[in-house]
Design a protein around this motif. Sequence first.
Motif, PDB file in Angstrom:
ATOM      1  N   ASN A 564       0.904  -1.176  -0.005  1.00  0.00           N
ATOM      2  CA  ASN A 564      -0.011  -0.132   0.093  1.00  0.00           C
ATOM      3  C   ASN A 564       0.829   1.206  -0.036  1.00  0.00           C
ATOM      4  O   ASN A 564       0.476   2.329  -0.642  1.00  0.00           O
ATOM      5  CB  ASN A 564      -0.868   0.071   0.893  1.00  0.00           C
ATOM      6  CG  ASN A 564      -2.405  -0.598   1.029  1.00  0.00           C
ATOM      7  OD1 ASN A 564      -2.487  -0.996  -0.292  1.00  0.00           O
ATOM      8  ND2 ASN A 564      -3.042  -0.962   1.968  1.00  0.00           N
ATOM      9  N   LYS A 567       2.103   1.557  -3.497  1.00  0.00           N
ATOM     10  CA  LYS A 567       1.062   1.829  -4.474  1.00  0.00           C
ATOM     11  C   LYS A 567       0.615   3.225  -4.191  1.00  0.00           C
ATOM     12  O   LYS A 567       0.474   3.763  -4.977  1.00  0.00           O
ATOM     13  CB  LYS A 567      -0.167   0.825  -4.423  1.00  0.00           C
ATOM     14  CG  LYS A 567       0.265  -0.183  -5.524  1.00  0.00           C
ATOM     15  CD  LYS A 567      -0.776  -1.431  -4.854  1.00  0.00           C
ATOM     16  CE  LYS A 567      -2.255  -1.113  -5.234  1.00  0.00           C
ATOM     17  NZ  LYS A 567      -3.160  -2.510  -4.926  1.00  0.00           N
ATOM     18  N   GLY A 612      -7.717  -4.938   0.245  1.00  0.00           N
ATOM     19  CA  GLY A 612      -6.336  -4.987   1.246  1.00  0.00           C
ATOM     20  C   GLY A 612      -6.668  -4.653   2.768  1.00  0.00           C
ATOM     21  O   GLY A 612      -6.263  -5.540   3.790  1.00  0.00           O
TER      22      GLY A 612
HETATM   23 MG   LIG Z   1      -3.721  -2.629  -0.929  1.00  0.00          MG
END
Ligand SMILES: [Mg+2]
Length: 647
Positions: A564, A567, A612
Amino acid sequence: MNVKQFLRRIIAWTVGVSVRVKIMGIAVGLLLLFGVGVVIQVQRVTRATLTRELDERAVSIARDMAARAADLVLLEDFISLRDLVLDILTSNKDVRYIFVLDGRGNVLAHTFGHFLPPDLQPANSGDQYPGGFRIQRLASEEGLLRDVAVPIFGGRAGVVRVGMSQERLGRILSETTKRLLLLIAAVSLVGVIAAYLPARILTKPLLELKNVAEGLGRGDFRARARIRFGDEIGQLTTSFNAMADSLEAFRRDVTQRNEELATLNLVAATVSQSLELQKVLEDALDKVLEIMRLSHGEILLFDAESGSIVPRIYRGISSQFALEIQAFSVGEGIPGLVAQLEQPVLIEDDLADDPRLLRRSLVAREGLRSMVSVPLRSKNRVVGVLDLFSSNVLSLTPEQLRLLVAIGDQIGVAVENARLLEELKAKEQMRLHLLEKVITAQEDERKRVARELHDETGQSLTSLIVSLKALESMTNLPELREKAAELRALGGAILRDVHDLAFQLRPSVLDHLGMVAAIQRLVEDYTQKVGLRIDLQVFGFEGRRLPPATETALYRLVQEALTNVAKHAGAKNVSVILKNGGTSVQAVVEDDGKGFNVAEVMGYAAKDKKLGLFGMEERAALVGGKLTIESTPGKGTTVFVEVPLEP
Ligand SMILES: [Mg+2]
Ligand SMILES: Nc1ncnc2c1ncn2[C@@H]1O[C@H](COP(=O)(O)OP(=O)(O)OP(=O)(O)O)[C@@H](O)[C@H]1O
């Protein structure tokens, strides 16, 4: 205080006195008014009569005097005239003076000591004698006088004047008035006494009404006024008593409703204390028994699977009896009927003889004489039955029965809620169980695929590369050597990719060397590939391993957190802290990126199919841990997870 205010106060006081005083006041007032009227009238008549009489006497004395004086005047015998004058004066009490004048107005004789008062003669002078005399009213020191003038020989020989005092007349008048007033006072007294009785008769029922009304005001709703006569007051009393009746009934109703509500509240408060079904049932039964002052009772619940009503708890019933309590089909026995008809059943006495009863011998043995059974309902559906027993006669009023039904409904709702919660808990348990299975299967599959990739595909690729190397050294053909070298390089790249893929799927180091080593590898990987500066700090592990499920969960959590960051965060620095505190293990991933609105994202994410963060939460929960995400837009994100460790 001016006159207006004074008058107003007097009126207020007059209006404010009791009816009895008013009635008596009116009677006395009328008597007084009458008395004063009589006094005035009597005075008027008496005065007129006495005055007339006085005048007549004065005239007759004067006439008599004139007749007797005529000769003496003509003979000019003034000595005898004077004797006559004095003689008449002394023999007539009311006469104050007498004097005789000759035709020219000279005084011939008089009754005064030395001389005649100078203004007396002209006070009643003249030539006219209508009716033969003339009367004049004179004021004197001793009050009013009546001066009568009678002519002698038509006035030619002279005039006789007689002065009469009105004093006696005044005395008589005041005496009469005094007596009359005394009489009126006496009559008034009698009047007051006489008025008292009717006033008492009239006001007694009113007074009684007043007392009863005051009693009502104080909350004494039983007192009633006695109806004495059929008159208006009697009718008023009747209406008043009717009003008091309905007030009393109304209050009884309100009190009862209040009691009912209080009882319902009590039950509601009791059953809402717990959401655990068994506790709800126990609390409910205990409370109802306490309210009804009974000691025997049971609660049966409807079991959807078997379609029967099953006893769940009982009180006061011996265990032997309890053992014999079986499940009832709907419509069977008293509880079955109650459940079927959704109506309460009350058996006040002779329970053992009731044809609906199934547990006859036991009821007889337990010495139970009566029972009441009410349905427990929730959303118009019967969820169970409440039975209360007594070894005495059990007489319930319709209101009490209604209250019991309401209590039954309340328990029904509580039972339903507790059941739903239990169901929900069971479902959640099931879901977690399934999730665990899915995740374990996923991890196992990843492990298998990773191992296969590493061992099988990797080995094949390695031997391919080795063969290409051999091929390379076997030939002198430069073209072939070049091609072989190219292919070897390609094989090397594919092998690295395969290793990468295997690592991403599940690093074998996780199983072999543990979570800390795997996370160290992960951090290195991210540092290299993504170019993030990651600071990893590890405390309290020192080669200690955690349970495999916890290691996998924490590894995946850190992996997703780092993914995360890579990203979404646009961060420069990341800090990863792993800490083993003995009783729990903590992992923190903190970045200095752009951050996000956690509440918003967690609300939307499910819709967005972004799994997620939810996946992290679930994984943490599966190993009994808790995930906390703190993030402020513009200030970075902290993912914090804590998992307790079994001692
Ligand atoms: Mg994620
Ligand atoms: N460290 C972070 N910094 C900034 N934003 C983040 C961070 N972590 C998560 N987010 C925000 O939260 C959202 C949800 O994250 P989540 O991991 O659930 O989904 P995803 O990463 O977008 O997709 P998936 O993980 O399912 O592949 C992200 O789209 C991102 O906007």
